[in-house]
Design a protein around this motif. Structure first.
Motif, PDB file in Angstrom:
ATOM      1  N   ASP A 194       8.467  -4.790  -4.907  1.00 29.46           N
ATOM      2  CA  ASP A 194       9.868  -4.507  -5.827  1.00 29.46           C
ATOM      3  C   ASP A 194      10.424  -5.688  -7.176  1.00 29.46           C
ATOM      4  O   ASP A 194      10.758  -5.485  -7.212  1.00 29.46           O
ATOM      5  CB  ASP A 194      10.950  -4.939  -4.394  1.00 29.46           C
ATOM      6  N   ARG A 195       9.255  -6.191  -7.163  1.00 29.01           N
ATOM      7  CA  ARG A 195       9.265  -7.206  -8.382  1.00 29.01           C
ATOM      8  C   ARG A 195       7.551  -7.660  -8.036  1.00 29.01           C
ATOM      9  O   ARG A 195       7.066  -7.637  -7.734  1.00 29.01           O
ATOM     10  CB  ARG A 195       9.947  -8.340  -7.830  1.00 29.01           C
ATOM     11  N   PRO A 196       7.738  -8.123  -9.855  1.00 30.84           N
ATOM     12  CA  PRO A 196       6.496  -8.984 -10.311  1.00 30.84           C
ATOM     13  C   PRO A 196       6.215 -10.071  -8.787  1.00 30.84           C
ATOM     14  O   PRO A 196       6.425 -10.826  -8.135  1.00 30.84           O
ATOM     15  CB  PRO A 196       6.654  -9.637 -11.266  1.00 30.84           C
ATOM     16  N   GLY A 197       4.491 -10.312  -8.660  1.00 31.06           N
ATOM     17  CA  GLY A 197       4.395 -10.908  -7.632  1.00 31.06           C
ATOM     18  C   GLY A 197       4.080 -10.246  -6.504  1.00 31.06           C
ATOM     19  O   GLY A 197       4.018 -11.413  -5.680  1.00 31.06           O
ATOM     20  N   ARG A 198       4.532  -8.795  -5.751  1.00 27.80           N
ATOM     21  CA  ARG A 198       4.905  -8.888  -4.470  1.00 27.80           C
ATOM     22  C   ARG A 198       4.013  -7.134  -4.899  1.00 27.80           C
ATOM     23  O   ARG A 198       3.944  -6.382  -5.107  1.00 27.80           O
ATOM     24  CB  ARG A 198       6.509  -8.728  -4.056  1.00 27.80           C
ATOM     25  N   ILE A 199       3.352  -6.940  -3.454  1.00 25.98           N
ATOM     26  CA  ILE A 199       3.354  -5.524  -3.561  1.00 25.98           C
ATOM     27  C   ILE A 199       3.021  -5.024  -1.596  1.00 25.98           C
ATOM     28  O   ILE A 199       3.650  -6.158  -1.151  1.00 25.98           O
ATOM     29  CB  ILE A 199       1.790  -5.777  -3.704  1.00 25.98           C
ATOM     30  N   TRP A 200       2.827  -3.903  -1.294  1.00 26.69           N
ATOM     31  CA  TRP A 200       3.004  -3.145   0.087  1.00 26.69           C
ATOM     32  C   TRP A 200       1.851  -2.548   0.126  1.00 26.69           C
ATOM     33  O   TRP A 200       0.976  -2.316  -0.259  1.00 26.69           O
ATOM     34  CB  TRP A 200       3.942  -2.168  -0.470  1.00 26.69           C
ATOM     35  N   LEU A 201       1.175  -3.058   1.326  1.00 28.97           N
ATOM     36  CA  LEU A 201       0.321  -2.711   1.700  1.00 28.97           C
ATOM     37  C   LEU A 201       0.532  -1.199   2.590  1.00 28.97           C
ATOM     38  O   LEU A 201       1.143  -2.048   3.415  1.00 28.97           O
ATOM     39  CB  LEU A 201      -0.342  -3.354   2.609  1.00 28.97           C
ATOM     40  N   GLU A 202       0.352  -0.042   1.930  1.00 30.33           N
ATOM     41  CA  GLU A 202       0.420   1.268   3.100  1.00 30.33           C
ATOM     42  C   GLU A 202      -0.680   1.305   4.191  1.00 30.33           C
ATOM     43  O   GLU A 202      -1.994   1.425   3.922  1.00 30.33           O
ATOM     44  CB  GLU A 202       0.858   2.429   2.525  1.00 30.33           C
ATOM     45  N   PHE A 203      -0.559   0.492   5.734  1.00 31.97           N
ATOM     46  CA  PHE A 203      -1.371   0.784   6.295  1.00 31.97           C
ATOM     47  C   PHE A 203      -0.824   1.671   7.078  1.00 31.97           C
ATOM     48  O   PHE A 203      -0.459   2.721   8.173  1.00 31.97           O
ATOM     49  CB  PHE A 203      -1.617  -0.426   7.785  1.00 31.97           C
ATOM     50  N   VAL A 204      -2.031   3.374   7.217  1.00 32.18           N
ATOM     51  CA  VAL A 204      -2.154   4.301   7.955  1.00 32.18           C
ATOM     52  C   VAL A 204      -2.586   4.343   9.333  1.00 32.18           C
ATOM     53  O   VAL A 204      -3.728   4.220   9.276  1.00 32.18           O
ATOM     54  CB  VAL A 204      -2.679   5.654   6.985  1.00 32.18           C
ATOM     55  N   ARG A 205      -1.370   4.507   9.936  1.00 35.00           N
ATOM     56  CA  ARG A 205      -2.298   4.653  11.604  1.00 35.00           C
ATOM     57  C   ARG A 205      -3.059   5.869  11.731  1.00 35.00           C
ATOM     58  O   ARG A 205      -3.545   5.632  13.355  1.00 35.00           O
ATOM     59  CB  ARG A 205      -1.315   4.247  12.288  1.00 35.00           C
TER      60      ARG A 205
END
Length: 488
Positions: A194-205
């Motif tokens: 949502d902002r620089p310095g952050r990421i989303w990790l999408e873990f597929v179960r």
């Protein structure tokens, strides 16, 4: 020369002669300061209080509930909290039965997110990241990326991470497999935060697209939106909506990957507007197999056997000429297109696009087809033209017009480097593993990844399967008096 006294035992000392370099630089050592035991106890107590406060803040809801139940049990006896729990269970069960979506959004998913945050991700966060090489040690101090938030969906978890200063998402993409195995997921994708310095990790179960999707119902004319036609389902369970208005779509996939599913699901979603005269489909069918079942639905239909000297190319050139005439008519009057019966929205469907751009035996026809397609894809969006091109071979020398298609769909591909050829550089590193889609039709047909013009992140989707019987029913739905077998 110097003498050093060493203690051998109780009451025994011995002088040992040692050698010292007279030219060696003096060695300076900081004085050793022993912290008083009382100060050590104070520091440890402060650390304990800070950790306890952080724990209470992070788990304020469950701690408050437990504290409230404990106070009720202490004040009125343990029968009261048991009755309260039973009443809450009845209310939640009734809520789930009456309005399951709102119950999932307000109760089930937040509770599951908290549970997985505490007992899955936060518990193994440090060892997994250390093993994957995502931490840094400087002057004996370990720096660890921060775990900010966890959101659970039906089939995947999204974990918001605050990266270390100077760290880039590429470092996380390179160890995505390590993270997947570390947290028990089948796949991990890295998304921008949502902002620089952050990421989303999408873990597929688990795979939400493992089973085929039957043909979607034909919508009402008032529900058809050319900027988002429902053609299948996305991995998060939401409808996959394909935009046609103001764009062009390229579909690439090996034989049996399900290109026909995407095409026919799109035509099925357009069917009410086709019958109302607001949309026209012009179809080019070199194989004479895929689109022939619905020939009666198309305003114009060209196949290779109709006119080997250029029947299909004539259709494309006619579309380009009409598009230029429409642009001349609209010039200076409007900048946005609205379909009407006088100026319907035209969808040019080209099956086996590579045949017209590379494999056609006559060089002159290839040049004419490529020129007409270039005109349509560069100028047709603003005047109500959309080109949907499907091809098997993703190489640039086969189709050098692919960059003129803003929206692209990669179904099952034969090689990993073809993924970036279709979806753009870095798409495979961001999780578009189109080369790993199963070749078993029941499992992988219609499954693919979409890269939209507005976002570089690929989205995994599956198109609904439209059978031959469904296509015949579509023809009968629109033209009930037509001889379906003869039209096909």
């Amino acid at each position: 020369m110097a003498w050093e006294f060493r203690k051998l035992g109780p009451g025994e000392n011995v002088a040992v002669e040692t050698q010292r370099d007279p030219f060696a630089a003096p060695k300076w050592a900081p004085p050793v300061w022993h912290m008083p035991e009382g100060l050590v106890l104070i520091v440890n107590a402060v650390r304990f209080l800070v950790r306890a406060l952080v724990f209470l803040v992070r788990n304020i809801v469950p701690v408050s509930i437990a504290a409230g139940l404990g106070w009720l049990g202490y004040r009125f006896g343990w029968t009261v909290p048991v009755l309260v729990l039973a009443l809450v269970a009845v209310v939640l069960g009734t809520w789930a039965a009456v309005d399951r979506p709102s119950f999932a959004g307000w109760v089930a998913r937040p509770v599951r997110s908290w549970w997985r945050l505490v007992f899955i991700y936060r518990r193994d966060w440090q060892p997994v990241l250390v093993t994957a090489g995502l931490t840094k040690v400087h002057k004996g101090r370990e720096y660890l990326p921060s775990l900010v938030r966890v959101r659970c969906g039906p089939t995947s978890d999204r974990v918001l991470v605050r990266m270390l200063k100077g760290q880039a998402p590429d470092a996380w993409e390179a160890v995505a497999v390590n993270l997947a195995h570390g947290f028990g997921a089948s796949l991990v994708r890295v998304r921008n935060g949502d902002r620089p310095g952050r990421i989303w990790l999408e873990f597929v179960r688990r795979d939400a697209l493992a089973e085929p999707i039957p043909a979607l119902p034909v919508p009402n004319a008032s529900d058809v939106d050319l900027s988002g036609l429902p053609v299948g389902r996305a991995e998060d369970g939401s409808p996959w909506r394909l935009r046609l208005l103001g764009t062009h779509v390229l579909i690439a996939g090996a034989t049996g990957a399900g290109k026909g599913s995407v095409i026919w699901s799109t035509i099925r979603a357009l069917l009410p507007l086709l019958l109302g005269g607001l949309v026209e489909v012009w179809a080019v069918d070199p194989k004479r197999m895929e689109l022939s079942f619905g020939r009666a639905l198309f305003e114009r239909y060209g196949r290779y056997s109709d006119d080997p000297k250029g029947g299909m190319v004539d259709l494309l050139e006619a579309a380009a000429e009409d598009m230029n005439a429409r642009a001349e008519r609209f010039a200076g009057h409007t900048r946005s297109f609205t379909p009407s019966r006088e100026f319907p929205f035209r969808v040019i469907v080209v099956d086996e696009l590579a045949f017209l751009t590379a494999y056609c035996p006559e060089r002159d026809l290839r040049k004419r087809a490529e020129s007409a397609l270039a005109v349509l894809t560069t100028q047709g969006r603003s005047v109500g033209y959309c080109v949907i091109g499907a091809q098997q071979d993703a190489r640039k020398e086969v189709n050098n017009l692919r960059n003129l298609f803003p929206d692209r769909i990669a179904l099952r591909l034969d090689e990993d480097d073809q993924v970036d050829m279709v979806l753009g550089d870095g798409a495979r590193d961001r999780g578009a593993l189109a080369d790993q889609i199963s070749s078993v039709p029941e499992v992988g047909a219609g499954v693919g990844f979409v890269r939209l013009e507005t976002s570089p992140d690929p989205v995994r989707v599956r198109a609904a399967f439209v059978s031959d019987a469904d296509i015949r029913a579509m023809v009968a739905y629109g033209l009930p008096d037509l001889d379906i077998e003869g039209a096909a």
